[in-house]
Design a protein around this motif. Structure first.
Motif, PDB file in Angstrom:
ATOM      1  N   PRO A 119     -15.716  75.109   3.873  1.00  0.00           N
ATOM      2  CA  PRO A 119     -15.784  73.640   3.833  1.00  0.00           C
ATOM      3  C   PRO A 119     -17.034  73.070   4.488  1.00  0.00           C
ATOM      4  O   PRO A 119     -17.107  71.866   4.730  1.00  0.00           O
ATOM      5  N   TYR A 120     -18.016  73.919   4.763  1.00  0.00           N
ATOM      6  CA  TYR A 120     -19.276  73.515   5.390  1.00  0.00           C
ATOM      7  C   TYR A 120     -20.308  74.577   5.068  1.00  0.00           C
ATOM      8  O   TYR A 120     -19.963  75.667   4.587  1.00  0.00           O
ATOM      9  N   ALA A 121     -21.564  74.275   5.330  1.00  0.00           N
ATOM     10  CA  ALA A 121     -22.631  75.254   5.100  1.00  0.00           C
ATOM     11  C   ALA A 121     -22.440  76.450   6.023  1.00  0.00           C
ATOM     12  O   ALA A 121     -21.857  76.330   7.106  1.00  0.00           O
ATOM     13  N   ASP A 122     -22.938  77.618   5.606  1.00  0.00           N
ATOM     14  CA  ASP A 122     -22.700  78.835   6.396  1.00  0.00           C
ATOM     15  C   ASP A 122     -23.429  78.851   7.741  1.00  0.00           C
ATOM     16  O   ASP A 122     -23.129  79.687   8.585  1.00  0.00           O
ATOM     17  N   ASP A 123     -24.324  77.907   7.972  1.00  0.00           N
ATOM     18  CA  ASP A 123     -24.975  77.817   9.282  1.00  0.00           C
ATOM     19  C   ASP A 123     -24.508  76.603  10.086  1.00  0.00           C
ATOM     20  O   ASP A 123     -25.030  76.316  11.161  1.00  0.00           O
ATOM     21  N   ALA A 124     -23.485  75.905   9.607  1.00  0.00           N
ATOM     22  CA  ALA A 124     -23.068  74.642  10.205  1.00  0.00           C
ATOM     23  C   ALA A 124     -22.363  74.796  11.555  1.00  0.00           C
ATOM     24  O   ALA A 124     -22.287  73.836  12.313  1.00  0.00           O
ATOM     25  N   LEU A 155     -20.335  84.259   9.532  1.00  0.00           N
ATOM     26  CA  LEU A 155     -19.621  83.625   8.420  1.00  0.00           C
ATOM     27  C   LEU A 155     -19.849  84.369   7.111  1.00  0.00           C
ATOM     28  O   LEU A 155     -18.916  84.520   6.313  1.00  0.00           O
ATOM     29  N   ALA A 156     -21.064  84.851   6.870  1.00  0.00           N
ATOM     30  CA  ALA A 156     -21.331  85.606   5.642  1.00  0.00           C
ATOM     31  C   ALA A 156     -20.478  86.862   5.587  1.00  0.00           C
ATOM     32  O   ALA A 156     -19.899  87.194   4.537  1.00  0.00           O
ATOM     33  N   LYS A 195     -17.130  88.919   2.920  1.00  0.00           N
ATOM     34  CA  LYS A 195     -16.673  90.315   2.817  1.00  0.00           C
ATOM     35  C   LYS A 195     -15.194  90.452   3.161  1.00  0.00           C
ATOM     36  O   LYS A 195     -14.396  90.901   2.353  1.00  0.00           O
ATOM     37  N   HIS A 196     -14.813  90.048   4.393  1.00  0.00           N
ATOM     38  CA  HIS A 196     -13.417  90.224   4.817  1.00  0.00           C
ATOM     39  C   HIS A 196     -12.463  89.367   3.982  1.00  0.00           C
ATOM     40  O   HIS A 196     -11.533  89.884   3.364  1.00  0.00           O
ATOM     41  N   HIS A 197     -12.688  88.042   3.984  1.00  0.00           N
ATOM     42  CA  HIS A 197     -11.794  87.157   3.248  1.00  0.00           C
ATOM     43  C   HIS A 197     -11.822  87.480   1.752  1.00  0.00           C
ATOM     44  O   HIS A 197     -10.771  87.569   1.107  1.00  0.00           O
ATOM     45  N   ALA A 198     -13.001  87.684   1.216  1.00  0.00           N
ATOM     46  CA  ALA A 198     -13.112  88.028  -0.213  1.00  0.00           C
ATOM     47  C   ALA A 198     -12.367  89.324  -0.527  1.00  0.00           C
ATOM     48  O   ALA A 198     -11.726  89.439  -1.576  1.00  0.00           O
ATOM     49  N   GLY A 199     -12.435  90.286   0.371  1.00  0.00           N
ATOM     50  CA  GLY A 199     -11.726  91.547   0.165  1.00  0.00           C
ATOM     51  C   GLY A 199     -10.224  91.353   0.116  1.00  0.00           C
ATOM     52  O   GLY A 199      -9.528  91.981  -0.707  1.00  0.00           O
ATOM     53  N   TYR A 200      -9.677  90.486   0.973  1.00  0.00           N
ATOM     54  CA  TYR A 200      -8.236  90.221   0.947  1.00  0.00           C
ATOM     55  C   TYR A 200      -7.830  89.572  -0.371  1.00  0.00           C
ATOM     56  O   TYR A 200      -6.797  89.913  -0.951  1.00  0.00           O
ATOM     57  N   TYR A 221     -17.350  89.211  16.965  1.00  0.00           N
ATOM     58  CA  TYR A 221     -18.076  90.293  17.627  1.00  0.00           C
ATOM     59  C   TYR A 221     -19.595  90.205  17.482  1.00  0.00           C
ATOM     60  O   TYR A 221     -20.319  90.529  18.407  1.00  0.00           O
ATOM     61  N   LEU A 222     -20.086  89.762  16.343  1.00  0.00           N
ATOM     62  CA  LEU A 222     -21.546  89.642  16.185  1.00  0.00           C
ATOM     63  C   LEU A 222     -22.134  88.608  17.141  1.00  0.00           C
ATOM     64  O   LEU A 222     -23.253  88.778  17.638  1.00  0.00           O
ATOM     65  N   ASP A 223     -21.390  87.543  17.409  1.00  0.00           N
ATOM     66  CA  ASP A 223     -21.896  86.449  18.233  1.00  0.00           C
ATOM     67  C   ASP A 223     -21.524  86.567  19.707  1.00  0.00           C
ATOM     68  O   ASP A 223     -22.290  86.138  20.567  1.00  0.00           O
ATOM     69  N   HIS A 224     -20.344  87.108  19.984  1.00  0.00           N
ATOM     70  CA  HIS A 224     -19.840  87.116  21.356  1.00  0.00           C
ATOM     71  C   HIS A 224     -19.505  88.519  21.864  1.00  0.00           C
ATOM     72  O   HIS A 224     -19.009  88.657  22.975  1.00  0.00           O
TER      73      HIS A 224
END
Length: 193
Positions: free
Chosen positions: A9-14, A24-25, A30-35, A163-166
């Motif tokens: 619902p927003y840009a991937d860098d928002a 987000l990418a 990947k994860h959500h699309a895979g489900y 994990y990538l960010d924190h």
């Protein structure tokens, strides 16, 4: 009915710097699309084909429940955040939080405990149970509707969400969600039904 991956619902860098476009990418793309892909494969040619996602969730178990639940949970999670979100609630959701928790500060304390205390993968939720609000956590793909509760907002505490960010600092991610990302308008709309 084929289930589809909804756009963010927003840009991937928002949501940066709290959640990066890289996260987000990976998480959405990947994860959500895979489900969603697995769910479509699992319902094809079964009695679940053509049912709503909620009906599949309430009737499913095993791999089907895992993929249906994660499809629903992630779609709900994206809307639980917004750029420039966070802070204290206002309006009816603030009143309900005050009545149920004694105020926003106690809500944040209990929500943080649920999110950081969830062992392993899962979710922290603000839910309605009748006229009362509660905080609950669920493991893996479980979700409030399977427990007779109405979800108002959620935070994904699977490691791929942060994990990538924190890295391993889940508490830092939870604080960023509460201070900068939580979408109180979405929670209020869910409360209003």
């Amino acid at each position: 009915m084929t289930f589809e991956l909804p756009p963010l619902p927003y840009a991937d860098d928002a949501l940066a710097p709290h959640i990066s476009s890289d996260t987000l990418a990976l998480h959405h793309g990947k994860h959500h699309a895979g489900y969603v892909d697995n769910l479509n494969r699992l319902v094809e040619g079964t009695d679940h084909e053509g049912r709503s996602l909620e009906d599949v969730i309430l009737a499913a178990d095993g791999a089907l429940l895992n993929n249906a639940g994660q499809t629903w949970n992630h779609t709900f999670y994206w809307s639980s955040m917004r750029p420039g979100g966070g802070g204290d609630p206002t309006g009816d959701i603030a009143t309900a939080i005050a009545e149920s928790f004694g105020g926003a500060e106690q809500f944040r304390k209990e929500f943080t405990e649920a999110a950081t205390g969830q062992f392993g993968s899962g979710w922290a939720w603000l839910v309605a149970d009748g006229d009362r609000l509660e905080i609950m956590s669920t493991a893996n793909a479980d979700l409030p509707m399977r427990h007779g509760r109405t979800a108002l907002l959620t935070l994904d505490v699977w490691e791929h969400a942060y994990y990538l960010d924190h890295q391993n600092r889940r508490a830092e991610y939870v604080e960023a969600f509460l201070q900068h990302l939580i979408n109180w308008d979405f929670a209020a709309a869910n409360l209003a039904g």
